[in-house]
Design an enzyme around this catalytic site. Structure first.
Site, PDB file in Angstrom:
ATOM      1  N   GLY A 160       3.459  -3.563  -4.018  1.00 24.34           N
ATOM      2  CA  GLY A 160       3.306  -3.724  -5.460  1.00 24.34           C
ATOM      3  C   GLY A 160       3.682  -2.430  -6.146  1.00 24.34           C
ATOM      4  O   GLY A 160       4.754  -2.265  -6.726  1.00 24.34           O
ATOM      5  N   ARG A 161       2.783  -1.438  -5.991  1.00 19.83           N
ATOM      6  CA  ARG A 161       2.922  -0.160  -6.690  1.00 19.83           C
ATOM      7  C   ARG A 161       4.282   0.515  -6.441  1.00 19.83           C
ATOM      8  O   ARG A 161       4.897   1.051  -7.352  1.00 19.83           O
ATOM      9  CB  ARG A 161       1.802   0.761  -6.189  1.00 19.83           C
ATOM     10  CG  ARG A 161       1.653   2.051  -6.938  1.00 19.83           C
ATOM     11  CD  ARG A 161       0.659   2.974  -6.222  1.00 19.83           C
ATOM     12  NE  ARG A 161      -0.550   2.330  -5.805  1.00 19.83           N
ATOM     13  CZ  ARG A 161      -1.675   2.307  -6.519  1.00 19.83           C
ATOM     14  NH1 ARG A 161      -1.719   2.904  -7.687  1.00 19.83           N
ATOM     15  NH2 ARG A 161      -2.744   1.702  -6.062  1.00 19.83           N
TER      16      ARG A 161
ATOM     17  N   TYR B  80      -0.294  -1.759 -12.165  1.00 14.99           N
ATOM     18  CA  TYR B  80      -1.707  -1.828 -12.516  1.00 14.99           C
ATOM     19  C   TYR B  80      -1.955  -1.229 -13.908  1.00 14.99           C
ATOM     20  O   TYR B  80      -2.975  -0.594 -14.157  1.00 14.99           O
ATOM     21  CB  TYR B  80      -2.573  -1.159 -11.433  1.00 14.99           C
ATOM     22  CG  TYR B  80      -2.283  -1.731 -10.062  1.00 14.99           C
ATOM     23  CD1 TYR B  80      -2.667  -3.020  -9.735  1.00 14.99           C
ATOM     24  CD2 TYR B  80      -1.568  -1.004  -9.106  1.00 14.99           C
ATOM     25  CE1 TYR B  80      -2.370  -3.569  -8.489  1.00 14.99           C
ATOM     26  CE2 TYR B  80      -1.264  -1.552  -7.856  1.00 14.99           C
ATOM     27  CZ  TYR B  80      -1.677  -2.833  -7.563  1.00 14.99           C
ATOM     28  OH  TYR B  80      -1.385  -3.379  -6.338  1.00 14.99           O
TER      29      TYR B  80
ATOM     30  N   GLY C 154       0.774  -1.237   0.000  1.00 21.33           N
ATOM     31  CA  GLY C 154       0.000   0.000   0.000  1.00 21.33           C
ATOM     32  C   GLY C 154       0.800   1.280   0.000  1.00 21.33           C
ATOM     33  O   GLY C 154       0.216   2.372   0.034  1.00 21.33           O
TER      34      GLY C 154
ATOM     35  N   CYS D 292     -14.874   2.617 -28.163  1.00 22.65           N
ATOM     36  CA  CYS D 292     -16.191   3.245 -28.282  1.00 22.65           C
ATOM     37  C   CYS D 292     -16.865   3.372 -26.924  1.00 22.65           C
ATOM     38  O   CYS D 292     -17.845   2.666 -26.632  1.00 22.65           O
ATOM     39  CB  CYS D 292     -17.033   2.448 -29.258  1.00 22.65           C
ATOM     40  SG  CYS D 292     -16.284   2.520 -30.877  1.00 22.65           S
ATOM     41  N   GLU D 293     -16.318   4.215 -26.096  1.00 22.94           N
ATOM     42  CA  GLU D 293     -16.872   4.529 -24.774  1.00 22.94           C
ATOM     43  C   GLU D 293     -16.439   5.947 -24.461  1.00 22.94           C
ATOM     44  O   GLU D 293     -15.254   6.277 -24.618  1.00 22.94           O
ATOM     45  CB  GLU D 293     -16.223   3.657 -23.674  1.00 22.94           C
ATOM     46  CG  GLU D 293     -16.482   2.212 -23.747  1.00 22.94           C
ATOM     47  CD  GLU D 293     -17.426   1.707 -22.658  1.00 22.94           C
ATOM     48  OE1 GLU D 293     -17.958   2.520 -21.865  1.00 22.94           O
ATOM     49  OE2 GLU D 293     -17.622   0.494 -22.640  1.00 22.94           O
TER      50      GLU D 293
ATOM     51  N   TYR E 229     -10.605   4.856 -11.961  1.00 18.45           N
ATOM     52  CA  TYR E 229     -10.438   5.614 -10.698  1.00 18.45           C
ATOM     53  C   TYR E 229     -10.294   7.113 -10.921  1.00 18.45           C
ATOM     54  O   TYR E 229      -9.877   7.827 -10.013  1.00 18.45           O
ATOM     55  CB  TYR E 229      -9.171   5.160  -9.961  1.00 18.45           C
ATOM     56  CG  TYR E 229      -8.952   3.678  -9.848  1.00 18.45           C
ATOM     57  CD1 TYR E 229      -9.781   2.896  -9.059  1.00 18.45           C
ATOM     58  CD2 TYR E 229      -7.885   3.074 -10.501  1.00 18.45           C
ATOM     59  CE1 TYR E 229      -9.556   1.534  -8.943  1.00 18.45           C
ATOM     60  CE2 TYR E 229      -7.657   1.708 -10.381  1.00 18.45           C
ATOM     61  CZ  TYR E 229      -8.498   0.946  -9.605  1.00 18.45           C
ATOM     62  OH  TYR E 229      -8.271  -0.400  -9.484  1.00 18.45           O
TER      63      TYR E 229
HETATM   64  N1  LLP Z   1      -1.419  -7.193  -0.746  1.00 19.79           N
HETATM   65  C1  LLP Z   1      -2.729  -7.368  -0.987  1.00 19.79           C
HETATM   66  C2  LLP Z   1      -3.450  -8.415  -0.253  1.00 19.79           C
HETATM   67  C3  LLP Z   1      -3.384  -6.550  -1.916  1.00 19.79           C
HETATM   68  O1  LLP Z   1      -4.681  -6.718  -2.140  1.00 19.79           O
HETATM   69  C4  LLP Z   1      -2.655  -5.549  -2.611  1.00 19.79           C
HETATM   70  C5  LLP Z   1      -3.307  -4.687  -3.587  1.00 19.79           C
HETATM   71  C6  LLP Z   1      -1.278  -5.425  -2.346  1.00 19.79           C
HETATM   72  C7  LLP Z   1      -0.696  -6.252  -1.396  1.00 19.79           C
HETATM   73  C8  LLP Z   1      -0.392  -4.440  -3.042  1.00 19.79           C
HETATM   74  O2  LLP Z   1      -0.773  -3.117  -2.815  1.00 19.79           O
HETATM   75  P1  LLP Z   1       0.168  -1.926  -3.356  1.00 19.79           P
HETATM   76  O3  LLP Z   1       1.484  -2.005  -2.628  1.00 19.79           O
HETATM   77  O4  LLP Z   1       0.349  -2.133  -4.820  1.00 19.79           O
HETATM   78  O5  LLP Z   1      -0.579  -0.693  -3.074  1.00 19.79           O
HETATM   79  N2  LLP Z   1      -5.787  -1.406  -9.263  1.00 19.79           N
HETATM   80  C9  LLP Z   1      -5.598  -0.406  -8.223  1.00 19.79           C
HETATM   81  C10 LLP Z   1      -4.873  -0.964  -7.030  1.00 19.79           C
HETATM   82  C11 LLP Z   1      -5.530  -2.178  -6.433  1.00 19.79           C
HETATM   83  C12 LLP Z   1      -4.757  -2.760  -5.290  1.00 19.79           C
HETATM   84  C13 LLP Z   1      -5.278  -4.079  -4.915  1.00 19.79           C
HETATM   85  N3  LLP Z   1      -4.566  -4.739  -3.869  1.00 19.79           N
HETATM   86  C14 LLP Z   1      -4.880   0.793  -8.810  1.00 19.79           C
HETATM   87  O6  LLP Z   1      -4.575   0.770  -9.993  1.00 19.79           O
HETATM   88  O7  LLP Z   1      -4.675   1.784  -8.128  1.00 19.79           O
END
Ligand code: LLP
Length: 434
Positions: free
Chosen positions: A284-285, A392, A248, A364-365, A337
């Site tokens: 992740g991000r 993402y 996160g 087409c949206e 988003y």
């Molecule tokens: N762990 C779990 C259980 C998760 O559900 C997620 C993300 C992460 C770790 C990694 O989170 P991060 O470090 O990437 O923030 N598609 C959305 C983001 C969805 C995140 C879903 N879960 C976007 O493009 O902003």
């Protein structure tokens, strides 16, 4: 300035003699060689982000589990696997990707509210590190499958701490109203049930409260709850060895300060130092977002008397549309988003004809847009880089409008290679039967 200095310094792109580069590779050359749309990643930045996070946890025993969903391209996974990363997966498909990329199953944690019997069996046979369990029913199913297969399933309970991460509602996961995790009230009882179950090995506790979090307070509120649960369990002679703090960590998309990972790390070390727990995180991000760009070419300009200045309130004057060859199927975040992504011209030109443009795709949206109200000097055929597209982006892409998924390129130093070829129509049609 279409891109703030904060963003510019957070991304992998740099101008050299008026041309945009990722590391030593010119984006113009990549587009000529591979075509557009194409995702381009800096391997050096992927590695640097990983090393920053790893260093932030200092001397604490820890393991990073890269959240595969952020970018599941094999070459990205392999880059992290080679640095010693573990992986956070949410499907059997993601586990297959980790294995194909050379990841170690011993450091895989499996999150997600809907693990199927097939996925649980696959993970048990592969021998993953831990299931992060999200409900009582799932705990029972994992125990049953472990018994059938003659295995002992390592588990942690994912706690829903009911903490507001103060982020976009679609990416908040740790509130009571969200489907994720087990409420504190239920956790003690479930731990006792799991502890008494010979098919389960209770390892730890996990939590993930949301994504793109900019301030650390909610993360520490959640951490305090996990620690208090660990203490209550110790009173009942259930000793946990692992604590998973989730992911996160927020990044700069526009002018937000990126998450202060060092300050966060210092506080985590302070909180956990003497406890001897193994700490894990699931970023992740933070690892991939600003290491990637999406390259796209302007197909058509459709000026319709839109304002010369960036000003959303003058939409009724008309709009200037730049129709590019990437679309919401390639990068869904803006449509889904209303996410803001920086846009830069790959070749800087000094034309004085700067106007306010909406960048839209061929789908087409009306919701198919990538950026709105950007002051840019554009000509048909121009190449543009959409920034912060490494997380993402490709992993959320689709075939909507029967568009082929984009190619992906990994840059390393002056060189680059195609790590995912552009999908073909034959690829798409091959699964269908008339
Ligand atoms: N762990 C779990 C259980 C998760 O559900 C997620 C993300 C992460 C770790 C990694 O989170 P991060 O470090 O990437 O923030 N598609 C959305 C983001 C969805 C995140 C879903 N879960 C976007 O493009 O902003």
């Amino acid at each position: 300035m279409t891109v703030t200095p904060e963003l510019f310094s957070a991304t992998a792109v740099k101008y050299r003699n008026g041309e945009l580069y990722v590391e030593g590779a010119s984006l113009g050359n990549i587009a000529d060689a591979v075509g557009t749309p194409v995702y381009v990643y800096s391997q050096e930045m992927l590695k640097n982000q990983y090393r920053k996070l790893d260093a932030a946890l200092g001397s604490l025993p820890h393991q990073l589990h890269y959240a595969v969903k952020a970018n599941s391209t094999l070459a990205v996974l392999k880059t992290f696997a080679e640095l010693g990363a573990g992986f956070d997966i949410v499907s059997g498909g993601e586990l297959s990707r980790v294995l194909a990329a050379g990841g170690n199953p011993d450091s895989v944690v499996f999150s997600g509210v809907g693990k199927s019997v097939e996925e649980i069996d696959f993970a048990l046979k592969t021998g993953i590190e831990c299931f992060n369990v999200e409900s009582n029913s799932e705990l029972i199913r994992i125990s049953q499958r472990a018994e059938v297969l003659g295995k002992i399933a390592p588990i942690a309970l994912r706690i829903n701490p009911n903490v507001d991460p103060k982020t976009h509602p679609y990416i908040s996961t740790g509130l009571k109203e969200n489907k994720f995790g087990i409420l504190q009230e239920a956790a003690l009882g479930l731990y006792q049930q799991a502890d008494a179950d010979p098919n389960l090995h209770v390892r730890g506790v996990a939590c993930h409260i949301g994504s793109q979090i900019s301030a650390p307070e909610p993360l520490f509120d959640a951490l305090d709850q996990l620690l208090s649960l660990i203490d209550q369990l110790a009173d009942r002679e259930i000793q946990l060895t692992d604590i998973d703090l989730g992911g996160g960590f927020g990044v700069t998309y526009q002018d937000e300060a990126s998450f202060d990972i060092d300050a966060w790390g210092d506080r985590v070390v302070e909180h956990l130092g003497p406890r001897g727990l193994t700490v894990s995180i699931e970023p992740g991000r933070f690892l991939t977002a600003n290491a990637g760009v999406l390259l796209t070419r302007v197909e058509y300009l459709k000026p319709s008397g839109g304002p010369a200045q960036a000003n959303e309130s003058h939409a009724d004057e008309g709009k200037n549309f730049a129709i590019v060859d990437a679309a919401m199927n390639d990068l869904l975040r803006p449509s889904l988003y209303q996410a803001w992504h920086g846009v830069l011209a790959v070749q800087e030109h000094s034309s004085s004809d700067t106007r306010c443009w909406d960048l839209v795709g061929p789908i087409c949206e009306s919701g198919d847009w990538l950026a709105k109200n950007r002051m840019l000097s554009l000509a048909e055929g121009d190449l543009l880089a959409i920034l912060s597209a490494g997380a993402y982006g490709s992993s959320l892409s689709s075939n909507y409008n029967t568009r082929n998924r984009a190619a992906e390129v990994m840059v390393s130093g002056d060189g680059f290679r195609v790590v995912r070829r552009r999908e073909s129509l034959q690829d798409q049609l091959s699964t269908e039967i008339l």
